[in-house]
Each structure stands twice: as C-alpha cells, then as structure tokens.
Design a protein around this motif. Structure first.
Motif, PDB file in Angstrom:
ATOM      1  N   VAL A 133      43.417  37.128  39.658  1.00  0.00           N
ATOM      2  CA  VAL A 133      44.174  36.301  38.703  1.00  0.00           C
ATOM      3  C   VAL A 133      45.652  36.246  39.091  1.00  0.00           C
ATOM      4  N   TYR A 134      46.233  37.399  39.453  1.00  0.00           N
ATOM      5  CA  TYR A 134      47.641  37.395  39.863  1.00  0.00           C
ATOM      6  C   TYR A 134      47.865  36.443  41.045  1.00  0.00           C
ATOM      7  N   SER A 135      46.954  36.490  42.010  1.00  0.00           N
ATOM      8  CA  SER A 135      47.091  35.608  43.173  1.00  0.00           C
ATOM      9  C   SER A 135      46.968  34.147  42.766  1.00  0.00           C
ATOM     10  N   GLU A 136      45.988  33.837  41.918  1.00  0.00           N
ATOM     11  CA  GLU A 136      45.770  32.451  41.492  1.00  0.00           C
ATOM     12  C   GLU A 136      46.929  31.954  40.634  1.00  0.00           C
ATOM     13  N   LEU A 137      47.513  32.835  39.820  1.00  0.00           N
ATOM     14  CA  LEU A 137      48.639  32.425  38.972  1.00  0.00           C
ATOM     15  C   LEU A 137      49.829  31.935  39.799  1.00  0.00           C
ATOM     16  N   SER A 138      49.989  32.476  41.003  1.00  0.00           N
ATOM     17  CA  SER A 138      51.118  32.060  41.836  1.00  0.00           C
ATOM     18  C   SER A 138      51.031  30.587  42.200  1.00  0.00           C
ATOM     19  N   ALA A 158      49.231  41.188  42.978  1.00  0.00           N
ATOM     20  CA  ALA A 158      47.874  41.017  43.511  1.00  0.00           C
ATOM     21  C   ALA A 158      47.597  42.026  44.617  1.00  0.00           C
ATOM     22  N   ILE A 159      48.575  42.240  45.514  1.00  0.00           N
ATOM     23  CA  ILE A 159      48.411  43.215  46.604  1.00  0.00           C
ATOM     24  C   ILE A 159      48.186  44.609  46.030  1.00  0.00           C
ATOM     25  N   TYR A 160      48.955  44.946  44.990  1.00  0.00           N
ATOM     26  CA  TYR A 160      48.814  46.271  44.378  1.00  0.00           C
ATOM     27  C   TYR A 160      47.395  46.490  43.856  1.00  0.00           C
ATOM     28  N   TYR A 161      46.850  45.499  43.141  1.00  0.00           N
ATOM     29  CA  TYR A 161      45.521  45.682  42.553  1.00  0.00           C
ATOM     30  C   TYR A 161      44.404  45.582  43.596  1.00  0.00           C
ATOM     31  N   PHE A 162      44.583  44.789  44.633  1.00  0.00           N
ATOM     32  CA  PHE A 162      43.591  44.758  45.706  1.00  0.00           C
ATOM     33  C   PHE A 162      43.611  46.078  46.482  1.00  0.00           C
ATOM     34  N   ASP A 163      44.798  46.664  46.602  1.00  0.00           N
ATOM     35  CA  ASP A 163      44.905  47.963  47.263  1.00  0.00           C
ATOM     36  C   ASP A 163      44.206  49.039  46.441  1.00  0.00           C
ATOM     37  N   ARG A 164      44.391  48.984  45.118  1.00  0.00           N
ATOM     38  CA  ARG A 164      43.729  49.954  44.233  1.00  0.00           C
ATOM     39  C   ARG A 164      42.206  49.826  44.302  1.00  0.00           C
ATOM     40  N   SER A 165      41.730  48.584  44.389  1.00  0.00           N
ATOM     41  CA  SER A 165      40.279  48.365  44.411  1.00  0.00           C
ATOM     42  C   SER A 165      39.714  48.357  45.826  1.00  0.00           C
ATOM     43  N   ARG A 166      40.573  48.608  46.826  1.00  0.00           N
ATOM     44  CA  ARG A 166      40.177  48.703  48.233  1.00  0.00           C
ATOM     45  C   ARG A 166      39.521  47.411  48.737  1.00  0.00           C
ATOM     46  N   LYS A 167      40.049  46.294  48.316  1.00  0.00           N
ATOM     47  CA  LYS A 167      39.569  45.002  48.788  1.00  0.00           C
ATOM     48  C   LYS A 167      40.471  44.576  49.948  1.00  0.00           C
ATOM     49  N   VAL A 168      40.074  45.016  51.137  1.00  0.00           N
ATOM     50  CA  VAL A 168      40.937  44.892  52.311  1.00  0.00           C
ATOM     51  C   VAL A 168      41.182  43.429  52.678  1.00  0.00           C
ATOM     52  N   LEU A 169      40.123  42.624  52.720  1.00  0.00           N
ATOM     53  CA  LEU A 169      40.282  41.232  53.139  1.00  0.00           C
ATOM     54  C   LEU A 169      41.121  40.442  52.136  1.00  0.00           C
ATOM     55  N   LYS A 170      40.912  40.704  50.858  1.00  0.00           N
ATOM     56  CA  LYS A 170      41.715  40.005  49.848  1.00  0.00           C
ATOM     57  C   LYS A 170      43.183  40.405  49.956  1.00  0.00           C
ATOM     58  N   LEU A 175      48.757  39.078  51.615  1.00  0.00           N
ATOM     59  CA  LEU A 175      49.907  39.377  52.477  1.00  0.00           C
ATOM     60  C   LEU A 175      50.297  38.139  53.287  1.00  0.00           C
ATOM     61  N   LYS A 176      49.289  37.404  53.765  1.00  0.00           N
ATOM     62  CA  LYS A 176      49.543  36.156  54.498  1.00  0.00           C
ATOM     63  C   LYS A 176      50.227  35.137  53.584  1.00  0.00           C
ATOM     64  N   ASP A 177      49.716  35.001  52.357  1.00  0.00           N
ATOM     65  CA  ASP A 177      50.327  34.063  51.406  1.00  0.00           C
ATOM     66  C   ASP A 177      51.775  34.453  51.104  1.00  0.00           C
ATOM     67  N   LEU A 178      52.013  35.758  50.953  1.00  0.00           N
ATOM     68  CA  LEU A 178      53.361  36.243  50.653  1.00  0.00           C
ATOM     69  C   LEU A 178      54.316  35.917  51.797  1.00  0.00           C
ATOM     70  N   ALA A 179      53.833  36.076  53.022  1.00  0.00           N
ATOM     71  CA  ALA A 179      54.659  35.737  54.184  1.00  0.00           C
ATOM     72  C   ALA A 179      55.001  34.252  54.198  1.00  0.00           C
ATOM     73  N   GLU A 180      54.036  33.426  53.795  1.00  0.00           N
ATOM     74  CA  GLU A 180      54.276  31.978  53.775  1.00  0.00           C
ATOM     75  C   GLU A 180      55.373  31.621  52.772  1.00  0.00           C
ATOM     76  N   ILE A 181      55.405  32.329  51.655  1.00  0.00           N
ATOM     77  CA  ILE A 181      56.463  32.074  50.666  1.00  0.00           C
ATOM     78  C   ILE A 181      57.830  32.444  51.251  1.00  0.00           C
ATOM     79  N   TYR A 182      57.907  33.573  51.962  1.00  0.00           N
ATOM     80  CA  TYR A 182      59.185  33.959  52.570  1.00  0.00           C
ATOM     81  C   TYR A 182      59.619  32.960  53.645  1.00  0.00           C
ATOM     82  N   SER A 183      58.661  32.341  54.336  1.00  0.00           N
ATOM     83  CA  SER A 183      59.023  31.291  55.286  1.00  0.00           C
ATOM     84  C   SER A 183      59.622  30.091  54.557  1.00  0.00           C
TER      85      SER A 183
END
Length: 750
Positions: A133-138, A158-170, A175-183
């Motif tokens: 949801v956090y990722s989709e809200l962005s 979103a990264i924090y909660y995926f890290d907690r749930s060990r969802k590596v691919l998500k 992280l890729k989406d976050l990098a795109e925002i910084y670009s």
C-alpha cells in the motif's frame, strides 16, 4: 556549439514514471475460471477471485470492460471473505478495490480507500501488504517538485515493511522506484546509490530481469555527465533484456536510452538507429507515450544535424497521428520546438512557445522537474532577445544547478554565452574570466574523459568493421583457392588424388594423436580443478554455517541468561536489585538482537541499522506499560554497519531511551506532547551522527554533566570511546545526547 537539447533528452525518460507502475500479472483467466467453478473451498475460491481480479486490473490497455470485470471478481472475493472471516483476504479486497478506483481516475476516492486498507494492514501486523500500500500510495502523487518528498517518504516506508517481511524482490523494486524519484529531483548521486542497492538485492535473490535497473543507472550517469559509464549501463540493459526475452514496451525505453547516450557522444547515426528500434517496439505494443518519445528523439537528432524543418515537421506530424493528454510531455515537445526556433533565429515563432513554457513552469523554470532542460532554453532566448538583466540572473542560476549535478559540458556552454554577453556589454574583465572558465570546463570534457570515451567507441566500431572485412577477405581467398585447386585437379587428376590421400591420412593420424593427448591432459586438469572447487565450496559452506551457528548460539545463550535473570527477579524484593536485573536484561536483548539479525541474514558482516533501531525501539516500548503517552520520532538513514559498531550504538540508544522513559517525563506537562526523538544520519562519506533527545525535564541542576559519574552516563561515555566518537550532553528544554563517529564502509557491504 553543441546543440541545446542535451539535458532535455533525459527529461522524457521520466515523464511517464507514475503511469507505468502497472505490470501485467502472468495468469491464465480461463484456467482460473475453471478452478473457481470446480472448487468447493471458500478460502480457495476467494484467492482465485482475487487473482482473476488482479489479472483484469493489470491487463494491457485501458479498457472499461476489464476494470468492470476486475470489480466484479473483487466483489465476489469480498462476499466469500465475509463468510470465511479470513482477515488477510478481507484486507486484499479493500486494497484491490482502491486500485480499481485509481485506474478509473477517481483519485480522491482511491486515496481514501488506500489509506483505509493501510490502517487495516498495520492494525493486523501484515507487513508485506502494508509495504504494497505504501508503494502504491506514492503513485497517487504526480511528479511536481513539492510532491517528490512525499513520494520518497512513502517509498522508504514500503522498503521498511518489505524488509521486515523479507520480501526481497519487492524491496529491490521499490529501491529502483526510489532511485527514479531522485533522478527526477536531479540528484543523480543518490539515484545511483539506491540503484546499486536495488541491483545487489535483485542479484542476491538470483533474479535476472534487471534490465530496467541498468537503464536507470545509465540515465543517472547521463545526468552526471559521465557518458562512458552511461553507455556501459545502457548496453548492459540492452543485452540483459535480449537475454531474458523481454519484448514489452520496456524494450522501447531501453533502446531509447542507448540512443540518448550515443546522441551525447555526437554519434547521431547510432542514436537514430536505436531511436528507430525503440519506435518499432513502441508501435508493436501500441504504446502512444513511447511512440511519441521515440519520434521526438528522432526529430531532435535531425535538428542537431541542422535538418530543422524535417525535425519540426516530424514532431507536429506525430502530435496529430498519436494524440495523448500528458501535459508534461506536451511541454517537453514545446520546449524542443521553442529551442529549435531560437536556433533558427525565428524569435517570433520561439516567443509563442516561450510564453507557454513560462506560464507552465515559471519565469526561471522553478516548477519544472528537469529544471536545467527548460532553463537553458530560456537562457538562450533571453540572450538573443538582448534581455540581459534576466539573462544574467538565468546564467547564475544555471551555473549553480549544473555545478551540483557535475555536468561540465552544459556548464562550459553557459560560460561561453556569459562571455559573449560580457563582451557585448563591454565587461572585458568578466568576459576574460568567463572565457577562461569556458575553456577549463570544455577541455575537461572534450580533451579528457570525453575524448577517451569517443576514442574507445571509435576503436570498437573500427574493430568490428575490420573483423567483417577480414571475414570477407577470407571468403574471397577460399573462393580463389578453390578455383586454383580445380585447375590443378584438371591437369594432375591422378597424381593429385593419390598425394592428397596420403597427405590426408598422415594429417588425420597426427591430428588424432595430438587431439587424444590434449584431451587426456585437459580431462586430468578438469578433474583437478573440479576437485579443488568442491573442496573450496565445502570449506566456504562450513565456514558460513559455523559463523551462523556461533551467532545463533550467542543469541540463545543471551536469551537463556535473560530468562535466568527473569527467574531470579521473582525471588527478589529489593527494588534496586530488580531495576538492575531489568536493565541488564534489556542490554542483553540489545546485543542478542545483533546476533539474531546476523544469524538470519545472508551477509554475516553488517547490520541494517534502519531495521535494528526500529526493532529496538519497538521492544523498549513494549517493555513499559506506563501511562505516560510518549511519542517516538525516528529519523533514520538506510545505513549498514559492522557488528562491532552496531552493538555500542544499540546499547547507547537503549540506555538513553530507557532513561528518558523513566525520568524525563516525571513532571507531567499538559501543554506538550511527551516526545523522544532518535536521529541516525550519515553526515559525510564515512562520518555518522546519532542523536537521542527528549522534551522532558532534563537532568537535575545539581548534576554537573561534564564530571558526572552516574552509571548511565559513564556507560554511554565508555561505549562512545569504543567507537572513537565524540560524545556530548546538552541539558536544554529536555536532554539531548549526541554522538559523532567515523566508520569506513567497504563497497561490498552495501
């Protein structure tokens, strides 16, 4: 002078960032419907309806009938979830409903529903779904500059909660989406850092479809002006996509990016070749935004080769053939037309587009995402219009922006314009200084790194051409030898056949003997190498297992000691002794948390401090059933430290936060919220700052901070000493504890 469109070329790569978040799920709707009709299990049918709804929602194209089908499936899933009482399915139904409203462009309704589903997932501790949801809200926010900070915070959550749930691919995708925002924010350094984290995360999961990560790395390197790295990443994206068989519209984006880099290197034929490939893929996928992007880039390449009217005509033609409603892309095309008319000195035509751009972005492009791409056009226009007051303001602003991004090429061109304006106005000393700066930065680009890039590319192209020429010569030589052989055979047919047979037999025997000997040697060598590899793998596996076992046992032993202390506390009545045992238990838990993370992690050398501090604070909050309403504010960077640094930091945080909870708010303040802040930031390349502050009563006035020998302060000072850090206490409006220390992090830790 290099043409004026370079920075604008990168801009179109980010325009559709929010629009392209939807990815088609790999489901067979016929099989799903069949399974639904055959299933008698309500839970199973709920899951099948959700999967079918997801399929229709993410189906290629924007068709109302697909969204209606998705909504119908979701309603059926909702009915079944009410019957079964399954909490996870209920939350998924809420979230899918919100996403369907988003696709229908009901933004306010969709946002409200997403926030409701987020509250539900957080309340039921469903970490993976909360991350979704956090990722989709962005994506509910556009890429206006004021919204980018909000999008970054949502992605970090979103990264924090995926890290907690060990969802590596998500986690890797976000992280890729976050990098795109910084670009988009024109911060390529941070974009590259997050993209490398994303790539490492994907690779740790042995996920091969990383072509879009390479493509974004190429984009960020273009923003920096490092075209050699940009070309390397662009070709890596191309090769990876072809290797994994990517035929989606992403391939158009990748081909377009390769073309952009070649454009920067003045290889217009190569650039046009890749733009045309991008256009073909976009048309096959019937993707209008990418069709327009590729066509506009081809037009820009034509304009760069002074084929102005061809370029202008192509842009206007594709506007009519493939209309769409993306305002930002319309502005990008208007910017291209504006700069083209400025190049042609047709300032009346340029003025039409100038007014549109100023009206949309502001007088100094302050509302533009890719500010430099628009601002440089304004700069050139004002120079030719002789509006020197606004011109000088624009040049200073442009120089500040390009110095931050490190784009020396554009910076040098800015100084050349500055020099010309100074010369016209008789500012001779300023003109000399700006010309020297122009030479400095242009030489750094063209005589140094840029020349090596172009020479390297030229050598590569010439080598490939020579290889083709050599192959052609070999073919011609073989044909000539065949003709000569035929002539000799006609003249010496009997003698030639006999000699050939004898020679062939001898060569065959010799070749066979040499081949057998070589094969035997190779087989022996291969066996030796295989045996060595097996031994090395065995030793490595044993080493990793032993390290994990050590961390596991240390953690278990600490837990046993905590349990023993807990048992012992049941037989004690002395409050001081009980407090000491309780404090010792918390310190041991702080250390055991490190070993638990190392035991569970693939990387046995570093600790994710973002995860560690969040988990530690959560544990401390759970330990106190106090009626004090304390709000914890965490401001943490994604930092990785080795265990020897992480343990003292954890103990300092544990000590400081515990003391704040116990003593800071003993005098209740009705007009303030009790608050404890924990900040952990990377302030330089290898320097970090830790701050724990509260707005409580502070230390007693009689207590001298510098000379205090209390256990808590002594312990924190001792731990700071282990880190070779600078430790300080500030007793003002509460207590503020600061620690600054150095930590050199190896690249392979990230």
């Amino acid at each position: 002078m290099k043409n004026w469109f370079e920075l604008a070329m990168v801009f179109c790569a980010f325009i559709f960032f929010s629009a392209l978040a939807k990815a088609q799920t790999k489901e067979n709707p016929v099989m799903l419907l069949r399974k639904i009709s055959l299933s008698d299990n309500s839970r199973e049918k709920t899951d099948l309806f959700l999967r079918l709804g997801e399929y229709y929602l993410t189906k290629a194209g924007e068709y109302k009938k697909d969204l209606d089908s998705a909504e119908l499936c979701n309603k059926e899933a909702g009915k079944l979830s009410m019957i079964t009482g399954d909490q996870l399915s209920k939350g998924k139904v809420m979230f899918l409903d919100a996403r369907i409203d988003k696709e229908r462009a009901r933004w306010e309704i969709a946002t409200a529903k997403m926030k409701k589903s987020l509250s539900y997932f957080l309340a039921h501790k469903m970490d993976e779904q909360a991350g979704d949801v956090y990722s989709e809200l962005s994506y509910m926010y556009n890429n206006d500059p004021e919204n980018l900070i909000v999008k970054i915070r949502l992605k970090e959550k979103a990264i924090y909660y995926f890290d907690r749930s060990r969802k590596v691919l998500k986690k890797a995708n976000v992280l890729k989406d976050l990098a795109e925002i910084y670009s988009i924010k024109e911060d390529p350094q941070k974009a590259i850092a997050f993209l490398k984290q994303s790539l490492a995360t994907f690779q740790s999961a042995k996920y091969e479809k990383v072509q879009m990560v390479y493509k974004l790395l190429s984009l960020a390197e273009v923003q920096k002006g490092d075209y050699k790295e940009a070309l390397r990443y662009a070709h890596l994206a191309e090769k990876t996509a072809e290797k994994v068989g990517d035929h989606s519209v992403d391939m158009s984006s990748i081909y377009n990016q390769v073309g952009v880099v070649y454009y920067y290197l003045n290889k217009y034929n190569n650039a046009t070749y890749y733009y045309e490939k991008a256009l073909v893929v976009a048309k096959k996928n019937n993707d209008i935004p990418f069709i327009r992007t590729a066509a506009t880039n081809i037009a820009v390449a034509l304009i760069e080769q002074q084929k102005y009217y061809e370029g202008i005509g192509m842009i206007k033609q594709y506007k009519k053939l493939y209309p769409h409603e993306n305002k930002e892309f319309e502005m990008y095309e208007d910017n291209v037309l504006f700069q083209t008319y400025t190049i042609m000195r047709q300032l009346k035509n340029a003025e039409i587009y100038y007014k549109k751009l100023v009206n949309h972005y502001g007088e100094f492009a302050e509302k533009a995402n890719e500010r430099t791409s628009v601002l440089y056009g304004f700069l050139m226009y004002r120079f030719h219009k002789k509006e020197y007051k606004s011109f000088y303001k624009s040049t200073k602003l442009f120089d500040s922006i390009t110095s931050q991004t490190g784009n020396d090429l554009m910076r040098s061109q800015n100084y050349m314009l500055w020099f010309k304006a100074d010369s016209i106005l008789g500012k001779h000393l300023d003109a000399i200084r700006h010309f020297q700066l122009y030479k400095k930065y242009s030489d750094s680009v063209f005589n140094g790194e840029k020349s090596r890039q172009i020479n390297g590319l030229q050598i590569q192209f010439e080598t490939e051409q020579k290889d083709r020429d050599i192959q052609l010569l070999k073919q011609k030589g073989k044909l000539q030898e065949t003709r000569i052989g035929n002539d000799k055979m006609m003249r010496y047919i009997f003698a030639g056949i006999l000699m050939a047979m004898v020679l062939f037999a001898a060569l065959l025997y010799n070749h066979s003997r040499l081949k057998n000997n070589a094969n035997r040697k190779l087989e022996i060598t291969r066996q030796q190498i295989d045996e060595q590899n097996r031994q090395l793998k065995k030793l490595l596996t044993e080493k990793e297992w032993l390290l994990k076992e050590i961390h596991h046992r240390v953690k278990n032993n600490l837990q046993i000691v905590i349990s023993l202390l807990n048992t012992q506390s049941a037989y004690l009545e002395n409050e001081g002794a009980l407090r000491a045992i309780h404090n010792s238990q918390q310190r041991m838990y702080t250390i055991s948390l490190i070993h638990q993370k190392l035991y569970q992690s693939e990387n046995l050398s570093v600790i994710d401090m973002f995860w560690y501090i969040n988990t530690l604070i959560s544990y401390i909050k759970e330990c106190y059933s106090s009626n004090k309403k304390i709000q914890f504010v965490l401001d943490l960077d994604p930092i990785f430290l080795d265990a020897s640094k992480a343990v003292p930091i954890g103990l300092i945080i544990n000590e400081a936060v515990n003391n704040a909870i116990k003593y800071a708010f003993s005098e209740k303040k009705h007009d303030e919220v009790n608050e404890v802040k924990v900040l952990f930031k990377q302030v330089m390349d290898n320097k970090y700052k830790l701050i724990i502050a509260d707005n409580g009563v502070g230390l007693p006035e009689k207590l001298h901070i510098a000379t205090s020998e209390s256990l808590g302060i002594s312990l924190m000072r001792g731990l700071a000493g282990q880190l070779d850090g600078t430790f300080s206490l500030e007793n003002k409006d509460g207590l503020k504890i600061s620690l600054i220390f150095d930590q050199k992090i190896e690249k392979d830790m990230i």
